[in-house]
Design a protein around this motif. Structure first.
Motif, PDB file in Angstrom:
ATOM      1  N   GLU A   1       0.882  -1.128   0.110  1.00  0.00           N
ATOM      2  CA  GLU A   1      -0.004   0.025  -0.016  1.00  0.00           C
ATOM      3  C   GLU A   1       0.934   1.212   0.230  1.00  0.00           C
ATOM      4  OE1 GLU A   1      -3.237  -0.033  -0.446  1.00  0.00           O
ATOM      5  OE2 GLU A   1      -2.716  -1.993  -0.782  1.00  0.00           O
ATOM      6  N   ASP A   2       2.064   1.186   0.432  1.00  0.00           N
ATOM      7  CA  ASP A   2       2.835   2.349   0.514  1.00  0.00           C
ATOM      8  C   ASP A   2       3.627   2.622  -0.627  1.00  0.00           C
ATOM      9  OD1 ASP A   2       4.610   0.377   0.833  1.00  0.00           O
ATOM     10  OD2 ASP A   2       5.566   1.107   2.570  1.00  0.00           O
ATOM     11  N   GLY A   3       3.567   1.736  -1.636  1.00  0.00           N
ATOM     12  CA  GLY A   3       4.042   1.782  -2.908  1.00  0.00           C
ATOM     13  C   GLY A   3       5.538   1.187  -3.017  1.00  0.00           C
ATOM     14  N   SER A   4       5.793   0.509  -1.966  1.00  0.00           N
ATOM     15  CA  SER A   4       7.219  -0.398  -1.787  1.00  0.00           C
ATOM     16  C   SER A   4       6.557  -1.672  -2.565  1.00  0.00           C
ATOM     17  CB  SER A   4       7.618  -0.642  -0.589  1.00  0.00           C
ATOM     18  OG  SER A   4       6.604  -1.267   0.151  1.00  0.00           O
ATOM     19  N   LEU A   5       7.674  -2.709  -3.106  1.00  0.00           N
ATOM     20  CA  LEU A   5       7.571  -3.802  -3.887  1.00  0.00           C
ATOM     21  C   LEU A   5       7.305  -4.989  -2.871  1.00  0.00           C
ATOM     22  CD1 LEU A   5       9.760  -3.681  -6.954  1.00  0.00           C
ATOM     23  CD2 LEU A   5       7.236  -3.405  -7.012  1.00  0.00           C
ATOM     24  N   ARG A   6       6.331  -5.723  -3.138  1.00  0.00           N
ATOM     25  CA  ARG A   6       6.232  -6.862  -1.839  1.00  0.00           C
ATOM     26  C   ARG A   6       7.429  -7.822  -2.159  1.00  0.00           C
ATOM     27  NH1 ARG A   6       0.750  -7.979  -0.747  1.00  0.00           N
ATOM     28  NH2 ARG A   6      -0.697  -7.166  -2.065  1.00  0.00           N
ATOM     29  N   GLN A   7       7.677  -8.227  -0.851  1.00  0.00           N
ATOM     30  CA  GLN A   7       8.940  -8.951  -0.578  1.00  0.00           C
ATOM     31  C   GLN A   7       8.775 -10.231  -0.629  1.00  0.00           C
ATOM     32  OE1 GLN A   7      12.093  -7.258   0.399  1.00  0.00           O
ATOM     33  NE2 GLN A   7      10.763  -5.471  -0.555  1.00  0.00           N
TER      34      GLN A   7
ATOM     35  N   ILE B   1      -5.173   0.939  -6.741  1.00  0.00           N
ATOM     36  CA  ILE B   1      -4.664   1.710  -7.768  1.00  0.00           C
ATOM     37  C   ILE B   1      -5.220   2.705  -8.737  1.00  0.00           C
ATOM     38  CG2 ILE B   1      -2.377   0.436  -7.809  1.00  0.00           C
ATOM     39  CD1 ILE B   1      -3.337  -0.484 -10.550  1.00  0.00           C
ATOM     40  N   GLU B   2      -6.754   2.474  -8.308  1.00  0.00           N
ATOM     41  CA  GLU B   2      -7.773   3.218  -9.192  1.00  0.00           C
ATOM     42  C   GLU B   2      -7.603   4.796  -9.048  1.00  0.00           C
ATOM     43  OE1 GLU B   2      -8.716  -0.876  -8.177  1.00  0.00           O
ATOM     44  OE2 GLU B   2      -8.449   0.813  -6.779  1.00  0.00           O
ATOM     45  N   GLY B   3      -7.395   5.321  -7.809  1.00  0.00           N
ATOM     46  CA  GLY B   3      -7.290   6.706  -7.792  1.00  0.00           C
ATOM     47  C   GLY B   3      -5.681   6.979  -7.532  1.00  0.00           C
ATOM     48  N   GLU B   4      -5.300   8.390  -7.329  1.00  0.00           N
ATOM     49  CA  GLU B   4      -3.964   8.956  -7.229  1.00  0.00           C
ATOM     50  C   GLU B   4      -3.645   8.659  -5.795  1.00  0.00           C
ATOM     51  OE1 GLU B   4      -3.524  12.601  -8.865  1.00  0.00           O
ATOM     52  OE2 GLU B   4      -3.997  11.982 -11.017  1.00  0.00           O
ATOM     53  N   ASN B   5      -2.758   7.850  -5.643  1.00  0.00           N
ATOM     54  CA  ASN B   5      -2.157   7.746  -4.126  1.00  0.00           C
ATOM     55  C   ASN B   5      -0.786   7.015  -4.308  1.00  0.00           C
ATOM     56  OD1 ASN B   5      -2.468   4.683  -4.720  1.00  0.00           O
ATOM     57  ND2 ASN B   5      -4.496   4.742  -4.219  1.00  0.00           N
ATOM     58  N   ALA B   6      -0.239   6.779  -3.097  1.00  0.00           N
ATOM     59  CA  ALA B   6       1.243   6.131  -3.019  1.00  0.00           C
ATOM     60  C   ALA B   6       1.562   5.040  -3.890  1.00  0.00           C
ATOM     61  CB  ALA B   6       1.461   5.986  -1.605  1.00  0.00           C
ATOM     62  N   LYS B   7       0.406   4.066  -3.836  1.00  0.00           N
ATOM     63  CA  LYS B   7       0.624   2.751  -4.443  1.00  0.00           C
ATOM     64  C   LYS B   7       0.254   3.181  -6.179  1.00  0.00           C
ATOM     65  CE  LYS B   7      -1.275  -1.876  -4.104  1.00  0.00           C
ATOM     66  NZ  LYS B   7      -2.386  -2.536  -3.657  1.00  0.00           N
ATOM     67  N   SER B   8      -0.415   3.842  -6.403  1.00  0.00           N
ATOM     68  CA  SER B   8      -0.540   3.944  -8.074  1.00  0.00           C
ATOM     69  C   SER B   8       0.515   5.035  -8.449  1.00  0.00           C
ATOM     70  CB  SER B   8      -1.800   4.712  -8.479  1.00  0.00           C
ATOM     71  OG  SER B   8      -2.237   6.034  -7.780  1.00  0.00           O
TER      72      SER B   8
END
Length: 481
Positions: free
Chosen positions: A171-177, A212-219
């Motif tokens: 959710e914070d935009g980092s890639l899953r480990q 990721i539908e709206g503009e946020n850290a993940k998108s």
């Protein structure tokens, strides 16, 4: 508003459980199809195709045996996503042992009903066999590439698009480990897409994710990744927005977010739409759900490169929502008795309204050219060529519309580059180049262009000093401009 699905997810192992007997199902389905004139006369697939889009659903092999559910699917949808049948735990449950039978059943249904297939998926941290996660990290890349190559080759020419990578971000935009990241770092993403492209060069290749539908850290993180991939020549073709919503909580920035990905030269698709309601439902919540569905459809219609909308499942009785989100349900356009809900009517109205869409502007005639798009009209065809350029490279999206009154059965689009462009790869068409002359010929699943319909293909290329867009096109030898 924020997206309504910021909840830890469990795998969508099954779309839902049967809630009515087969006898009741069959009778109800017949009643629905005969008692809903708008539905029978104008299926969602036909309305969407009239706008140059598709309207799809997700099915499992078990759904194929449920007559009431399939009575709707057979009529309404022109795209199908296998719910589980192409995921790694089904297709390669043990190392090197493949099982394509369940996925083949979904493909066979699609071919029998003139529907396309969205391959789902090739690389995902979930529904991954234990043997993959337990591999020595030095072996993961080879196994991943082998899996992608074998599955994509098996379905080559039968799948319109692949969710090559599914849900790679936190959710914070980092890639899953996950095991792929641990073995290869972020490079696994580009490697997976390149491997899939080598196996099936005509398929459109997506990254698919939720929230990721709206503009946020993940998108934002996905947007940055997409920019990097395109600048490196990675054949990324599209972004899938899952769109698992809560009633009344759609992100207000969804349209702008979709458009920014489209402006990169990528397709966008609503891939797994549902809109769950806190139970019990009421007339107000069902109406709001209808408003939500209309918003999703209208946003897609407003973005030229939004190729279509797929609902995750057919009806409330076979939805994954109640089993995953206790207290919530009623998430689709059809209730558990296969009756259309306000969301269905809102979707029909949205697809029926207005004219055609070009680059976010609704038009009822003529040509709209903006944002690097060139259009050509004349004869019985209209071509829109949209370019996304960077130093030394570009992608082009080409939409061919049949403006005549008879179907085009088999097509070749011809044009010449005014500059020094060289095509390196294409999708949704076989693209060849001789000198400056380019020809794009249909592949098996998009060979027909109905009157008023469109086909969409694209390609990637290089340039040195001149990337001027072509200004004239021919369709089967007849000038479009």
């Amino acid at each position: 508003m924020t997206s309504g699905i910021r909840t830890p997810r469990t795998p969508r192992r099954r779309l839902g459980a049967l809630t009515a007997t087969v006898a009741v199902v069959a009778a109800t389905a017949l009643a629905v199809l005969s008692a809903t004139p708008a539905q029978a006369a104008s299926p969602l697939r036909s309305l969407a195709e009239g706008k140059g889009k598709y309207f799809g659903t997700a099915l499992t092999d078990g759904d194929l045996n449920i007559s009431g559910e399939m009575a709707i699917a057979n009529t309404q949808f022109d795209m199908v996503t296998p719910g589980n049948e192409m995921k790694w735990d089904t297709t390669e449950p043990s190392n090197g042992s493949y099982n394509f039978g369940p996925g083949d059943q979904i493909v066979n249904w699609a071919q029998a009903h003139n529907a396309r297939v969205r391959g789902h998926n090739l690389v995902w941290h979930s529904q991954l066999p234990n043997w993959v996660s337990s591999l020595p990290l030095t072996q993961v890349q080879g196994v991943m590439e082998s899996h992608i190559t074998t599955e994509a080759t098996h379905y080559k020419g039968k799948v319109y698009a692949w969710d090559v990578i599914n849900e790679p971000f936190n959710e914070d935009g980092s890639l899953r480990q996950d095991v792929f990241y641990k073995a290869m770092g972020s490079g696994y993403l580009a490697d997976a897409i390149r491997t899939a492209h080598t196996a099936d060069p005509n398929a459109k290749l997506y990254i698919n994710d939720y929230n990721i539908e709206g503009e946020n850290a993940k998108s934002n993180a996905l947007y940055t990744l997409a920019q990097q991939m395109l600048s490196q020549g990675v054949p990324l073709g599209g972004i899938g927005l899952e769109a698992h919503f809560i009633e009344g909580q759609l992100p207000s920035s969804m349209l702008a977010n979709m458009q920014r990905f489209a402006d990169l030269g990528l397709d966008v698709a609503i891939t797994e739409l549902d809109d769950r309601i806190q139970l019990p439902t009421s007339s107000a919540t069902l109406q709001q759900q209808g408003n939500d569905y209309a918003t999703v459809v209208n946003d897609c219609l407003a973005v030229t490169r939004c190729v279509g909308v797929s609902q995750w499942g057919v009806d409330d009785g076979h939805s994954w929502i109640p089993g995953t989100f206790p207290g919530y349900g009623a998430a689709t356009m059809y209730d558990s008795n296969y009756q259309p809900k306000p969301a269905y009517n809102a979707t029909v109205n949205a697809l029926s309204a207005g004219g055609t869409t070009t680059g976010g502007t609704t038009t009822t005639g003529g040509t709209t050219s903006a944002g690097g798009t060139t259009g050509g009209t004349g004869g019985n065809c209209h071509v829109t060529y949209t370019k996304n350029e960077w130093a030394g490279g570009f992608t082009a999206d080409v939409v061919v519309a049949n403006t005549g009154t008879t179907s085009v059965n088999g097509w070749t689009l011809g044009f010449s580059f005014p500059g020094d462009q060289k095509v390196t790869n294409g999708w949704n068409a076989t693209v060849t180049q001789s000198g400056n002359t380019v020809k794009a010929t249909n592949v098996s699943y998009d060979s027909t262009i109905a009157p008023g319909g469109t086909v969409d293909f694209g390609f990637q290329g290089t340039w040195t000093s001149n990337d001027t867009s072509p200004g004239s096109f021919t369709l089967n030898g007849t000038a479009c401009s």
